[in-house]
Design a protein around this motif. Structure first.
Motif, mmCIF file in Angstrom:
data_model
loop_
_atom_site.group_PDB
_atom_site.id
_atom_site.type_symbol
_atom_site.label_atom_id
_atom_site.label_comp_id
_atom_site.label_asym_id
_atom_site.label_seq_id
_atom_site.Cartn_x
_atom_site.Cartn_y
_atom_site.Cartn_z
ATOM 1 N N ILE A 13 -24.916 60.935 -68.175
ATOM 2 C CA ILE A 13 -26.280 60.418 -68.336
ATOM 3 C C ILE A 13 -26.234 58.931 -68.707
ATOM 4 N N HIS A 14 -25.261 58.575 -69.550
ATOM 5 C CA HIS A 14 -25.268 57.234 -70.140
ATOM 6 C C HIS A 14 -24.540 56.185 -69.317
ATOM 7 N N GLN A 15 -23.608 56.613 -68.482
ATOM 8 C CA GLN A 15 -22.796 55.646 -67.730
ATOM 9 C C GLN A 15 -23.655 54.623 -66.970
ATOM 10 N N PRO A 16 -24.680 55.065 -66.222
ATOM 11 C CA PRO A 16 -25.471 54.086 -65.462
ATOM 12 C C PRO A 16 -26.267 53.114 -66.341
ATOM 13 N N LEU A 17 -26.424 53.452 -67.629
ATOM 14 C CA LEU A 17 -27.232 52.607 -68.525
ATOM 15 C C LEU A 17 -26.374 51.777 -69.468
ATOM 16 N N LYS A 18 -25.056 51.912 -69.348
ATOM 17 C CA LYS A 18 -24.177 51.332 -70.361
ATOM 18 C C LYS A 18 -24.343 49.822 -70.503
ATOM 19 N N ASP A 19 -24.439 49.119 -69.399
ATOM 20 C CA ASP A 19 -24.584 47.661 -69.475
ATOM 21 C C ASP A 19 -25.886 47.278 -70.175
ATOM 22 N N ALA A 20 -26.943 48.017 -69.857
ATOM 23 C CA ALA A 20 -28.238 47.744 -70.494
ATOM 24 C C ALA A 20 -28.167 48.021 -72.001
ATOM 25 N N PHE A 21 -27.476 49.119 -72.380
ATOM 26 C CA PHE A 21 -27.301 49.437 -73.808
ATOM 27 C C PHE A 21 -26.574 48.288 -74.508
ATOM 28 N N LEU A 22 -25.481 47.831 -73.887
ATOM 29 C CA LEU A 22 -24.660 46.792 -74.522
ATOM 30 C C LEU A 22 -25.431 45.486 -74.662
ATOM 31 N N LEU A 193 -28.596 57.619 -79.141
ATOM 32 C CA LEU A 193 -27.133 57.550 -79.233
ATOM 33 C C LEU A 193 -26.760 57.659 -80.707
ATOM 34 N N GLY A 194 -27.405 58.614 -81.347
ATOM 35 C CA GLY A 194 -27.283 58.829 -82.780
ATOM 36 C C GLY A 194 -28.463 59.701 -83.166
ATOM 37 N N GLU A 195 -28.909 59.592 -84.411
ATOM 38 C CA GLU A 195 -30.038 60.405 -84.863
ATOM 39 C C GLU A 195 -31.368 59.703 -84.584
ATOM 40 N N LEU A 243 -34.816 52.475 -73.266
ATOM 41 C CA LEU A 243 -34.111 52.353 -71.982
ATOM 42 C C LEU A 243 -34.023 53.705 -71.265
ATOM 43 N N LYS A 244 -34.035 54.795 -72.035
ATOM 44 C CA LYS A 244 -33.922 56.120 -71.416
ATOM 45 C C LYS A 244 -35.270 56.733 -71.042
#
Ligand SMILES: *Cc1c(COP(=O)(O)O)cnc(C)c1O
Length: 373
Positions: A13-22, A193-195, A243-244
């Motif tokens: 789920i998160h791989q495609p959003l990783k750059d945006a998260f970072l 990506l946490g609580e 972002l999600k």
């Protein structure tokens, strides 16, 4: 044992959003705004809009969302709140944490949600609220619950921790009662990506009270109008959730498509009962839960799947009235036969956005192989 099919794969789920998260992490480090603030306010606005609700207040997690909802409604010692016997323990803990008493109610066998016909047997002069749980991603049967609560002047606190985007009729779960409570635990349909957690409501006073309790009981700095706590949502988690959120409908659709494949592949398997899809409510398949017609099959089938590298879960093996922590409530062992039957016979199969058709087919083939032997 090598994993053939994971129960949930957040990485996919998160791989495609990783750059945006970072990029967000970098911006937030530069801004030094880590708790509440703009990201939280924007998420609250966007999540309220998504649900077609007026107000959203982001909080620390789902359990706290439920607790704050009850506290904001003024529920506390001497009060009773009706809770299904088949749910995650947090639904009842929220009641206990306010000082009120949870009163358990059995569920309907075909939906595993609160059985509205049994509500009147739980009613006393102390009952203040009902917490319907939209379990497994499917709305509880809300119309009769709403009627019952109107007639008896009870508040409705919806536990929407497994139902982000699910609907009863055309309305979003979480907007049918007085207040809806969400969890953003990583594995939920919308996960941080946490609580994280939130409440939604159309009542401005209720939203205001939750906001105050969330942040040490203050509206204005250093003026503590009521006893509050620290139930604040982190900016980083709000940023990730923002972002999600635009993908939530697609995540839910992917879960639904996966469920359709399961149902097609398993429709001739006479040893199990498949999840029922009702026409008056949507199902977003937070979990795909099968029932073994013969409860004695559950544990061996579970082991058989695990031995083949297929991860499973049981939601939930022990009804709340049989939990050690609630023995003080004095329920008899067979007080809630449907919840007990579910606890003994259910099994949750892998489901998540991005699960592959081959993986589902492998799970189904393995189930069919078990029953062939
Ligand atoms: C996850 C969950 C909660 C609690 O949420 P947390 O964020 O883990 O505190 C409450 N109720 C139900 C039905 C849940 O599935």
């Amino acid at each position: 044992m090598k994993t053939a099919v994971p129960f949930v794969d957040l990485h996919r789920i998160h791989q495609p959003l990783k750059d945006a998260f970072l990029a967000k992490v970098s911006t937030l480090i530069d801004s030094s705004q880590f708790v509440l603030g703009t990201e939280v306010e924007n998420f609250e606005k966007e999540f309220a809009e998504y649900n077609q609700s007026k107000y959203c207040v982001g909080v620390s997690n789902g359990l706290d969302a439920l607790t704050l909802a009850l506290l904001a409604l003024g529920i506390g010692p001497g009060d009773e709140v009706i809770v299904p016997a088949n749910t995650f323990i947090a639904t009842a803990y929220a009641v206990t944490h306010t000082g009120a008493k949870p009163v358990f109610c059995d569920v309907d066998l075909s939906s595993a949600t609160l059985n509205p016909k049994l509500l009147s047997s739980c009613l006393t002069s102390k009952t203040r609220a009902v917490i319907p749980v939209h379990l497994y991603g499917q709305s509880a049967e809300m119309d009769p619950i709403i009627d019952f609560c109107k007639k008896n002047k009870l508040k409705i606190v919806e536990d929407t921790a497994q139902a982000h985007g699910a609907k009863w009729g055309t309305r979003h779960c979480g907007t049918l009662g007085d207040i809806g409570c969400f969890s953003f635990y990583p594995g939920k349909n919308l996960g941080a990506l946490g609580e994280g957690g939130a409440i939604i409501t159309s009542d401005p006073q209720l939203a205001e009270r939750v906001k105050m309790i969330r942040n040490v009981g203050q509206k204005q700095k250093n003026i503590h109008e009521m006893i509050g706590g620290n139930y604040r949502l982190h900016s980083m988690q709000a940023a990730f959730l923002r972002l999600k959120l635009p993908h939530l409908n697609s995540y839910n659709q992917q879960r639904f498509e996966a469920a359709k494949i399961y149902i097609e592949e398993l429709k001739n398997c006479s040893n199990i009962e498949l999840p029922k899809i009702f026409s008056d409510r949507s199902h977003i398949f937070h979990l795909f839960v099968i029932q073994n017609k013969n409860a004695a099959d559950r544990d061996p089938l579970n082991r058989f799947l695990n031995d083949a590298g297929i991860q499973t879960g049981i939601h939930y093996p022990t009804p709340l009235h049989l939990q050690p922590c609630y023995q003080n409530l004095g329920y008899s062992k067979d007080a809630f036969p449907v919840s007990k039957k579910l606890g003994d016979s259910i099994l949750s199969l892998p489901i998540f956005p991005g699960i592959k058709k081959e993986e589902i087919v492998l799970v189904c083939q393995t189930i069919k192989n078990y029953f062939k032997n």
